[in-house]
Design an enzyme around this catalytic site. Structure first.
Site, PDB file in Angstrom:
ATOM      1  N   ARG A  10      -5.153   1.531   8.578  1.00  0.00           N
ATOM      2  CA  ARG A  10      -5.688   2.570   9.471  1.00  0.00           C
ATOM      3  C   ARG A  10      -5.158   2.390  10.889  1.00  0.00           C
ATOM      4  NH1 ARG A  10     -11.517   1.709   9.962  1.00  0.00           N
ATOM      5  NH2 ARG A  10     -11.346  -0.213   8.773  1.00  0.00           N
ATOM      6  N   TYR A  31       0.828  -1.203   0.000  1.00  0.00           N
ATOM      7  CA  TYR A  31       0.000   0.000   0.000  1.00  0.00           C
ATOM      8  C   TYR A  31       0.864   1.255   0.000  1.00  0.00           C
ATOM      9  CZ  TYR A  31      -3.652  -3.199   1.725  1.00  0.00           C
ATOM     10  OH  TYR A  31      -4.525  -4.231   1.867  1.00  0.00           O
TER      11      TYR A  31
END
Length: 294
Positions: free
Chosen positions: A171, A66
């Site tokens: 997150r 990511y």
């Protein structure tokens, strides 16, 4: 259409939305995805079509990469910028402190999933409980961070690339790094650039998929099942054993023209037609089916 189509998921769509839209574009029902992306996240979402839906578990297991923008100085109830701000903090950290804090998470870690997630507790999804104002205890899960690299520092924002195991919440990584730095943090942007062997460069948006479908060129972008499983040795059975293979039976070593007794193998008929994944079983002295693609 049996194979894998790499979708570039755009913001505003859930992974379920992508599958639903593809069913309309491709005019087929047997479609699944191989790893959920949050609605505000973008990037690589491998979608399995037809017989390739049997690959879901296998492809979901793969590591992922990511690119994330982390916002320091804020903590929210969702651990990203879409949530309600719970606390704000002054930000006075250095780039060196950020790099050190981020790299401290490398390796195997225990991660507590966020309340705003699709994990079920007692039959109910966590985000449903969170919307009701309820917080429940969540079990920590083993995750693995293979690489965490700070790409750019423009305080209060940090851009990083993260390579990790399945089931990892970026997150929550941002939240945990913020806690370690003492200034709080949440995720601002998330782009999945790789999922297993599939990269952003290979992906198509839903609009591009529709265009390819209209032009009759979509098949060029669908990855064949055999290609996806190319890491496993290819074995061919004898003509006499074709019937056994096509019926999904176990095969003795004498039934094959070559041998490979470590891990999974791709099993083909004597004519070279791929049928399924097999594995050598020492106890029975035969190759046994793992997953069939007839």
């Amino acid at each position: 259409m049996d194979g894998v189509l790499i979708v570039r998921k755009e913001k505003g769509f859930t992974s379920h939305d992508v599958v639903a839209k593809l069913r309309g574009i491709l005019r087929m029902k047997k479609i699944g995805h191989t790893g959920t992306l949050d609605p505000e996240a973008e990037g690589v979402l491998p979608v399995v079509l037809g017989k390739a839906t049997k690959l879901v578990e296998l492809l979901t297991e793969k590591e992922k990469t990511y690119e994330v923008v982390m916002r320091l100085g804020l903590e929210t109830d969702t651990q990203d910028m879409t949530g309600t701000v719970l606390q704000t903090f002054p930000v006075s950290v250095t780039e060196e402190q950020v790099i050190k804090a981020a790299e401290s998470f490398l390796g195997e870690r225990q991660q507590i999933p966020p309340m705003y997630s699709a994990i079920k507790v007692n039959g109910k999804k966590l985000y449903e409980l969170a919307r009701e104002g309820k917080a429940v205890e969540r079990k920590a899960r083993n995750v693995h961070f293979y690489e965490i690299k700070v790409l750019e520092t423009a305080l209060p924002e940090i851009r990083m690339t993260v390579t990790c195991s399945k089931g990892t919440y970026i997150r929550t990584l941002c939240y945990d790094i913020g806690r370690k730095l003492g200034c709080g943090a949440c995720m601002k942007e998330l782009l999945r650039t790789r999922s297993g062997q599939f990269t952003l460069e290979d992906s198509l948006t839903l609009e591009e998929i529709q265009t390819c479908m209209d032009q009759g060129k979509l098949q060029e972008h669908i990855r064949d099942i055999q290609e996806i499983l190319g890491e496993y040795p290819l074995l061919r059975c004898t003509e006499e054993a074709d019937r056994l293979l096509l019926n999904g039976n176990a095969l003795s070593g004498d039934s094959l023209t070559e041998q490979s007794r470590e891990g999974w193998v791709r099993m083909c008929t004597s004519q070279g037609d791929f049928v399924g994944l097999y594995q050598w079983n020492r106890d029975s002295g035969s190759y046994r089916p793992v997953k069939m693609f007839l």
